[in-house]
Design a protein around this motif. Structure first.
Motif, PDB file in Angstrom:
ATOM      1  N   ALA A   1       2.219 -20.414   0.889  1.00  0.00           N
ATOM      2  CA  ALA A   1       2.459 -19.646  -0.327  1.00  0.00           C
ATOM      3  C   ALA A   1       3.945 -19.330  -0.476  1.00  0.00           C
ATOM      4  O   ALA A   1       4.695 -19.287   0.497  1.00  0.00           O
ATOM      5  CB  ALA A   1       1.647 -18.352  -0.296  1.00  0.00           C
ATOM      6  N   ASP A   2       4.351 -19.087  -1.690  1.00  0.00           N
ATOM      7  CA  ASP A   2       5.722 -18.673  -1.964  1.00  0.00           C
ATOM      8  C   ASP A   2       5.898 -17.179  -1.736  1.00  0.00           C
ATOM      9  O   ASP A   2       7.015 -16.693  -1.583  1.00  0.00           O
ATOM     10  CB  ASP A   2       6.090 -18.995  -3.415  1.00  0.00           C
ATOM     11  N   LEU A   3       4.775 -16.475  -1.713  1.00  0.00           N
ATOM     12  CA  LEU A   3       4.829 -15.016  -1.622  1.00  0.00           C
ATOM     13  C   LEU A   3       3.513 -14.487  -1.075  1.00  0.00           C
ATOM     14  O   LEU A   3       2.439 -15.006  -1.394  1.00  0.00           O
ATOM     15  CB  LEU A   3       5.084 -14.424  -3.017  1.00  0.00           C
ATOM     16  N   GLY A   4       3.596 -13.441  -0.249  1.00  0.00           N
ATOM     17  CA  GLY A   4       2.417 -12.745   0.235  1.00  0.00           C
ATOM     18  C   GLY A   4       2.471 -11.292  -0.194  1.00  0.00           C
ATOM     19  O   GLY A   4       3.546 -10.679  -0.209  1.00  0.00           O
ATOM     20  N   VAL A   5       1.323 -10.719  -0.552  1.00  0.00           N
ATOM     21  CA  VAL A   5       1.259  -9.338  -1.031  1.00  0.00           C
ATOM     22  C   VAL A   5       0.154  -8.606  -0.276  1.00  0.00           C
ATOM     23  O   VAL A   5      -0.969  -9.108  -0.162  1.00  0.00           O
ATOM     24  CB  VAL A   5       0.961  -9.285  -2.541  1.00  0.00           C
ATOM     25  N   MET A   6       0.478  -7.421   0.227  1.00  0.00           N
ATOM     26  CA  MET A   6      -0.518  -6.560   0.847  1.00  0.00           C
ATOM     27  C   MET A   6      -0.563  -5.247   0.094  1.00  0.00           C
ATOM     28  O   MET A   6       0.449  -4.556  -0.030  1.00  0.00           O
ATOM     29  CB  MET A   6      -0.172  -6.298   2.317  1.00  0.00           C
ATOM     30  N   ILE A   7      -1.740  -4.910  -0.434  1.00  0.00           N
ATOM     31  CA  ILE A   7      -1.924  -3.652  -1.161  1.00  0.00           C
ATOM     32  C   ILE A   7      -2.454  -2.615  -0.182  1.00  0.00           C
ATOM     33  O   ILE A   7      -3.609  -2.674   0.239  1.00  0.00           O
ATOM     34  CB  ILE A   7      -2.907  -3.841  -2.332  1.00  0.00           C
ATOM     35  N   SER A   8      -1.603  -1.697   0.212  1.00  0.00           N
ATOM     36  CA  SER A   8      -1.985  -0.703   1.206  1.00  0.00           C
ATOM     37  C   SER A   8      -0.929   0.389   1.288  1.00  0.00           C
ATOM     38  O   SER A   8       0.259   0.130   1.079  1.00  0.00           O
ATOM     39  CB  SER A   8      -2.140  -1.351   2.588  1.00  0.00           C
ATOM     40  N   ALA A   9      -1.368   1.589   1.611  1.00  0.00           N
ATOM     41  CA  ALA A   9      -0.448   2.678   1.928  1.00  0.00           C
ATOM     42  C   ALA A   9      -0.531   3.000   3.407  1.00  0.00           C
ATOM     43  O   ALA A   9      -0.302   4.140   3.829  1.00  0.00           O
ATOM     44  CB  ALA A   9      -0.735   3.918   1.079  1.00  0.00           C
ATOM     45  N   SER A  10      -0.928   2.008   4.194  1.00  0.00           N
ATOM     46  CA  SER A  10      -0.896   2.105   5.653  1.00  0.00           C
ATOM     47  C   SER A  10      -1.684   3.301   6.165  1.00  0.00           C
ATOM     48  O   SER A  10      -2.892   3.376   6.008  1.00  0.00           O
ATOM     49  CB  SER A  10       0.569   2.154   6.114  1.00  0.00           C
ATOM     50  N   HIS A  11      -0.989   4.269   6.783  1.00  0.00           N
ATOM     51  CA  HIS A  11      -1.663   5.404   7.419  1.00  0.00           C
ATOM     52  C   HIS A  11      -1.842   6.589   6.469  1.00  0.00           C
ATOM     53  O   HIS A  11      -2.377   7.623   6.865  1.00  0.00           O
ATOM     54  CB  HIS A  11      -0.855   5.854   8.636  1.00  0.00           C
ATOM     55  N   ASN A  12      -1.409   6.461   5.203  1.00  0.00           N
ATOM     56  CA  ASN A  12      -1.529   7.555   4.246  1.00  0.00           C
ATOM     57  C   ASN A  12      -2.980   7.778   3.815  1.00  0.00           C
ATOM     58  O   ASN A  12      -3.819   6.896   3.958  1.00  0.00           O
ATOM     59  CB  ASN A  12      -0.686   7.257   3.000  1.00  0.00           C
ATOM     60  N   PRO A  13      -3.286   8.943   3.229  1.00  0.00           N
ATOM     61  CA  PRO A  13      -4.637   9.212   2.729  1.00  0.00           C
ATOM     62  C   PRO A  13      -5.017   8.278   1.585  1.00  0.00           C
ATOM     63  O   PRO A  13      -4.162   7.599   1.003  1.00  0.00           O
ATOM     64  CB  PRO A  13      -4.552  10.670   2.242  1.00  0.00           C
ATOM     65  N   TYR A  14      -6.295   8.299   1.225  1.00  0.00           N
ATOM     66  CA  TYR A  14      -6.827   7.350   0.238  1.00  0.00           C
ATOM     67  C   TYR A  14      -6.159   7.477  -1.118  1.00  0.00           C
ATOM     68  O   TYR A  14      -6.070   6.494  -1.874  1.00  0.00           O
ATOM     69  CB  TYR A  14      -8.339   7.556   0.072  1.00  0.00           C
TER      70      TYR A  14
ATOM     71  N   ASP B   1      -3.178   7.805  -1.955  1.00  0.00           N
ATOM     72  CA  ASP B   1      -1.945   7.033  -2.060  1.00  0.00           C
ATOM     73  C   ASP B   1      -2.271   5.541  -1.991  1.00  0.00           C
ATOM     74  O   ASP B   1      -3.311   5.149  -1.481  1.00  0.00           O
ATOM     75  CB  ASP B   1      -0.982   7.366  -0.914  1.00  0.00           C
ATOM     76  N   ASN B   2      -1.356   4.743  -2.489  1.00  0.00           N
ATOM     77  CA  ASN B   2      -1.462   3.309  -2.267  1.00  0.00           C
ATOM     78  C   ASN B   2      -0.063   2.714  -2.316  1.00  0.00           C
ATOM     79  O   ASN B   2       0.910   3.405  -2.632  1.00  0.00           O
ATOM     80  CB  ASN B   2      -2.372   2.619  -3.276  1.00  0.00           C
ATOM     81  N   GLY B   3       0.050   1.450  -1.963  1.00  0.00           N
ATOM     82  CA  GLY B   3       1.355   0.824  -1.905  1.00  0.00           C
ATOM     83  C   GLY B   3       1.242  -0.685  -1.963  1.00  0.00           C
ATOM     84  O   GLY B   3       0.141  -1.245  -1.930  1.00  0.00           O
ATOM     85  N   VAL B   4       2.399  -1.332  -2.055  1.00  0.00           N
ATOM     86  CA  VAL B   4       2.451  -2.784  -2.099  1.00  0.00           C
ATOM     87  C   VAL B   4       3.564  -3.260  -1.171  1.00  0.00           C
ATOM     88  O   VAL B   4       4.705  -2.816  -1.293  1.00  0.00           O
ATOM     89  CB  VAL B   4       2.722  -3.312  -3.525  1.00  0.00           C
ATOM     90  N   LYS B   5       3.218  -4.144  -0.237  1.00  0.00           N
ATOM     91  CA  LYS B   5       4.185  -4.762   0.653  1.00  0.00           C
ATOM     92  C   LYS B   5       4.276  -6.242   0.303  1.00  0.00           C
ATOM     93  O   LYS B   5       3.262  -6.878  -0.003  1.00  0.00           O
ATOM     94  CB  LYS B   5       3.754  -4.610   2.118  1.00  0.00           C
ATOM     95  N   PHE B   6       5.476  -6.778   0.388  1.00  0.00           N
ATOM     96  CA  PHE B   6       5.689  -8.180   0.054  1.00  0.00           C
ATOM     97  C   PHE B   6       6.211  -8.961   1.257  1.00  0.00           C
ATOM     98  O   PHE B   6       7.006  -8.441   2.045  1.00  0.00           O
ATOM     99  CB  PHE B   6       6.702  -8.315  -1.091  1.00  0.00           C
ATOM    100  N   PHE B   7       5.762 -10.211   1.352  1.00  0.00           N
ATOM    101  CA  PHE B   7       6.241 -11.126   2.381  1.00  0.00           C
ATOM    102  C   PHE B   7       6.760 -12.395   1.722  1.00  0.00           C
ATOM    103  O   PHE B   7       6.126 -12.938   0.814  1.00  0.00           O
ATOM    104  CB  PHE B   7       5.121 -11.494   3.362  1.00  0.00           C
ATOM    105  N   GLY B   8       7.920 -12.873   2.185  1.00  0.00           N
ATOM    106  CA  GLY B   8       8.446 -14.136   1.690  1.00  0.00           C
ATOM    107  C   GLY B   8       7.683 -15.305   2.273  1.00  0.00           C
ATOM    108  O   GLY B   8       6.774 -15.137   3.100  1.00  0.00           O
TER     109      GLY B   8
END
Length: 456
Positions: free
Chosen positions: A101-114, A116-123
């Motif tokens: 893939a050209d890009l990877g995406v993870m939708i998560s806020a890791s250790h935060n409560p439900y 919250d949420n977040g987005v991490k990107f990988f090249g």
């Protein structure tokens, strides 16, 4: 604005580990995620070939809102989207490369409560994005999206990948030596009702262990709720109740791990780093003559490594900075006291399960109890307190600066202070460490009091 004063670049959306915040508010609304997907698509489209992005997520309810918004943004920019479902963050880093893939995406806020949420990107190389790339994405989000829209015939397609979990399971198992078996080893695995709830117990069971899994009933709201690596008591209690040999607690996206021994005593990331560094040095596979950790690493870890003839390289807080230093120094072991351990022989980011397997490998090969294997040094007394603030810059306050200076004087050369803004939450983190526990406690309390007053 970015909750971290360690970077020179000013951020409005990205923080220490991607984009994170309260779900359906601020930067985490569907509208913002749509624009984010379109902007990222513009950055990563770099040729005439069909571009692809893989998306995974943890078990938060808001993932069902964020995933389609990002998907629409990517498809609008002409990127094909592969939806992988609930998977650990390290699985996304691995699959980004595996699926070309050209890009990877993870939708998560890791250790935060439900909530919250977040987005991490990988090249495409599986590594997290650089500061420069993130700033470019933010710049594009402020411009008109029209220039990034694909023609109707060039819109991206969307497809679900059903075997992504099985791929990661085989990847994780390959990180455990085939010469060693977990037959007869009783393990409690706490999956925090998060992204590892299916794959982690499966890996341990297929390696022969007797597995008692907890935190495997996600409902969208209970991720990290009184469970997981930031709340390990249930894991500790289960180890004692089931007379397990070891307890393993992951966080919401399974990129970090906290372990406990057969007595239920916790083993943090510093002790895990010490164990792996010692074992890998013995096996001749440790690279770079030492390991990398952050400014939060205990002074006892540095003293232990020095006794082993190894170095401890410190970075700013955040696994991305640990990885950058590892790559710069040619080292293959790094991590943080939180249990976010990066082993570059196996992956490009922290992997709680693979880290736990390295610990289990040493335990099984030596035939000793976890309590004998995993406690390699006595940590210096260390105290960390968090102060929440809603506005302003408490660290710029004159009284706070004076309290910090007085604390440094009291600790002298036998201790240290690390005071910083969190990169993921509106918190000031005050950490003190030194030989004298009473002095450390007094210093931290004085600084916390000053910060609390300044934050009012």
């Amino acid at each position: 604005m970015r909750g971290d004063d360690q970077m020179s670049g000013k951020r409005e959306i990205f923080g220490t580990d991607g984009v994170r915040g309260l779900a359906n508010a601020g930067a985490m609304t569907p509208e913002s995620m749509l624009r984010l997907g379109m902007a990222v698509g513009r950055v990563f489209k770099n040729g005439a070939h069909r571009h692809r992005v893989v998306i995974g997520k943890d078990t938060r309810l808001s993932g069902y809102m964020i995933e389609p918004a990002l998907t629409a943004g990517f498809a609008s920019s002409g990127m094909d989207v592969f939806l992988l479902g609930p998977l650990p963050t390290p699985a996304m880093a691995m699959l980004t490369r595996s699926l070309r893939a050209d890009l990877g995406v993870m939708i998560s806020a890791s250790h935060n409560p439900y909530h919250d949420n977040g987005v991490k990107f990988f090249g495409p190389d599986g590594f997290k994005l650089s500061d420069e790339t993130e700033l470019e994405i933010e710049r594009l989000m402020k411009t008109s999206p029209d220039t990034g829209r694909a023609m109707s015939a060039d819109l991206g397609r969307v497809k679900r990948v059903d075997d992504a979990g099985a791929r990661y399971i085989e990847f994780a198992k390959a990180a455990f030596s085939r010469r060693i078996s977990l037959d007869g080893v009783r393990i409690v695995i706490d999956c925090a009702n998060g992204a590892g709830y299916k794959v982690a117990p499966t890996v341990l069971w297929e390696l022969g262990a007797e597995v008692k899994a907890i935190g495997i009933e996600p409902n969208g709201f209970n991720i990290n709720q009184n469970i997981g690596s930031t709340n390990p008591k249930k894991m500790q209690d289960a180890v004692r109740e089931y007379r397990a040999d070891i307890g393993i607690a992951l966080d919401g996206d399974a990129d970090r791990v906290i372990i406990c021994d057969e007595k239920g005593r916790l083993i943090d990331g510093d002790q895990v780093l010490a164990l792996i560094a010692k074992a890998w040095k013995k096996d001749g596979v440790l690279k770079g003559g030492g390991i990398v950790s952050t400014v939060m690493a205990n002074m006892g870890l540095g003293k232990f490594l020095e006794g082993e003839g190894l170095s401890l390289e410190r970075t700013k807080v955040g696994d991305r900075y640990v990885v950058e230093e590892m790559r710069a120094k040619g080292m293959n072991v790094g991590g943080e006291p939180s249990g976010h351990v990066v082993l570059s022989d196996y992956g490009t980011t922290g992997d709680g399960l693979v880290t736990a397997l390295q610990v289990l490998s040493v335990v099984a090969s030596e035939g000793n109890k976890v309590s004998d294997v995993c406690h390699n040094f006595e940590p210096f007394p260390q105290l960390l307190k968090n102060v929440r603030f809603s506005h302003g810059d408490p660290l710029g306050n004159a009284d706070v600066k004076a309290a910090i200076k007085a604390g440094e004087t009291k600790l002298g050369k036998t201790g240290r202070l690390v005071i910083r803004k969190s990169g993921t939450e509106p918190l000031i983190r005050v950490m003190g460490e030194g030989e004298n526990e009473a002095v450390v406690s007094a210093v931290v309390s004085d600084i916390v009091s000053a910060v609390e007053k300044a934050a009012q």
